[in-house]
Design an enzyme around this catalytic site. Structure first.
Site, PDB file in Angstrom:
ATOM      1  N   MET A  10       0.830  -1.215   0.000  1.00 29.10           N
ATOM      2  CA  MET A  10       0.000   0.000   0.000  1.00 29.10           C
ATOM      3  C   MET A  10       0.863   1.263   0.000  1.00 29.10           C
ATOM      4  SD  MET A  10      -2.744  -1.429   2.822  1.00 29.10           S
ATOM      5  CE  MET A  10      -1.495  -2.155   3.878  1.00 29.10           C
ATOM      6  N   GLN A  52     -11.002   3.381  -0.765  1.00 27.94           N
ATOM      7  CA  GLN A  52     -10.655   4.610  -0.037  1.00 27.94           C
ATOM      8  C   GLN A  52     -11.407   5.801  -0.618  1.00 27.94           C
ATOM      9  OE1 GLN A  52      -6.432   4.976  -0.528  1.00 27.94           O
ATOM     10  NE2 GLN A  52      -5.921   3.782   1.296  1.00 27.94           N
ATOM     11  N   THR A  83       1.605   1.545   6.061  1.00 30.22           N
ATOM     12  CA  THR A  83       1.011   2.707   5.425  1.00 30.22           C
ATOM     13  C   THR A  83       0.434   3.579   6.520  1.00 30.22           C
ATOM     14  OG1 THR A  83      -0.908   3.447   4.122  1.00 30.22           O
ATOM     15  CG2 THR A  83      -1.033   1.267   5.066  1.00 30.22           C
ATOM     16  N   ASN A  84       0.480   4.898   6.331  1.00 31.62           N
ATOM     17  CA  ASN A  84      -0.129   5.795   7.312  1.00 31.62           C
ATOM     18  C   ASN A  84      -1.645   5.826   7.183  1.00 31.62           C
ATOM     19  OD1 ASN A  84       2.140   7.634   8.740  1.00 31.62           O
ATOM     20  ND2 ASN A  84       2.794   7.156   6.655  1.00 31.62           N
ATOM     21  N   THR A  85      -2.136   5.966   5.947  1.00 28.76           N
ATOM     22  CA  THR A  85      -3.568   6.182   5.733  1.00 28.76           C
ATOM     23  C   THR A  85      -4.429   5.068   6.309  1.00 28.76           C
ATOM     24  OG1 THR A  85      -3.170   7.488   3.729  1.00 28.76           O
ATOM     25  CG2 THR A  85      -5.347   6.496   3.966  1.00 28.76           C
ATOM     26  N   CYS A 197       3.163   9.896   4.756  1.00 29.47           N
ATOM     27  CA  CYS A 197       2.757   8.890   3.780  1.00 29.47           C
ATOM     28  C   CYS A 197       4.021   8.126   3.463  1.00 29.47           C
ATOM     29  CB  CYS A 197       2.168   9.536   2.531  1.00 29.47           C
ATOM     30  SG  CYS A 197       1.858   8.340   1.203  1.00 29.47           S
TER      31      CYS A 197
END
Length: 234
Positions: A10, A52, A83-85, A197
């Site tokens: 991701m 998303q 992944t941050n999101t 990110c």
């Protein structure tokens, strides 16, 4: 040594950076031919990216929770969401497994706190910059003020992540846009900027700016190495 569980893909571009950093970290700590023990589940990012942008976060949580259970079944002792999101659905993922989750925002905030940073800028996907699941955790859990770019700047940051960086495309023009946004955050009072990110460090590194940068991929991987080599995760 504990086995590091990874939810990756991701995008796979940044997951490759994680894999390299984890192995380099273990080798640096133990020497010789040592490398990290890793159980990796790499998803098809196209499916998650579509969900998303459609706001179907529960569906993404279902996919990643299934993947996390597979990683645990594969022998992982703790889990990284690479992944941050997708830490937006970290509570759902964490609830689906019995092994600990090393949260990327906690690792980053602890590093900021250790360095005495009290006001920080945040770059990331629009989801990460707009919503509170990430910046709120840093602000409330560690008493750090988090600044985000203006709405037009957020559009630029978001678009470059998905249309360039996730595809492995590195553009000097895009780098300059990011650097201008970083400078604008500094002018607003940011003492440092989080590269929030995991793909951003493919484009912008510390050598490009005098503003202190906190690369979440590197920080997350370094903390994972500590957990892997510790007697118990902390």
């Amino acid at each position: 040594m504990k086995t590091i569980g990874m939810l990756g893909g991701m995008s796979w571009e940044s997951t490759a950076s994680y894999y390299k950093a984890l192995n380099e970290g273990v080798k640096a700590a133990l020497g010789g031919l040592h490398s990290a023990k890793i159980c990796l589940y790499s998803v098809d990012f196209a499916e998650l990216e579509r969900l998303q942008h459609e706001g179907e976060w529960e569906a993404t949580a279902d996919i990643l929770s299934d993947a996390a259970r597979s990683v645990e079944a594969g022998g992982a002792d703790f889990l990284l969401i690479c992944t941050n999101t997708m830490h937006k659905v970290a509570p759902r993922i964490e609830a689906s497994i019995s092994i600990p989750l090393l949260h990327i925002a906690d690792a980053t905030a602890q590093r900021l706190a250790n360095d005495g940073i009290k006001r920080v800028g945040l770059l990331g996907t629009r989801f990460t910059m707009e919503q509170d699941f990430y910046k709120g955790r840093i602000a409330e859990g560690h008493d750090i003020d988090v600044l985000v770019p203006t709405a037009p700047e957020q559009d630029i940051v978001h678009q470059i992540i998905y249309s360039e960086l996730c595809l492995g495309r590195i553009s000097e023009a895009s780098r300059q846009q990011y650097l201008e946004i970083i400078d604008a955050l500094r002018e607003r009072g940011a003492e440092a900027v989080i590269l929030g990110c995991t793909e951003i460090a493919l484009l912008v590194q510390q050598e490009h700016t005098t503003v202190p940068l906190y690369d979440t991929t590197t920080i997350h991987a370094e903390e994972a190495v500590k957990w892997a080599l510790a007697t118990t995760p902390s």
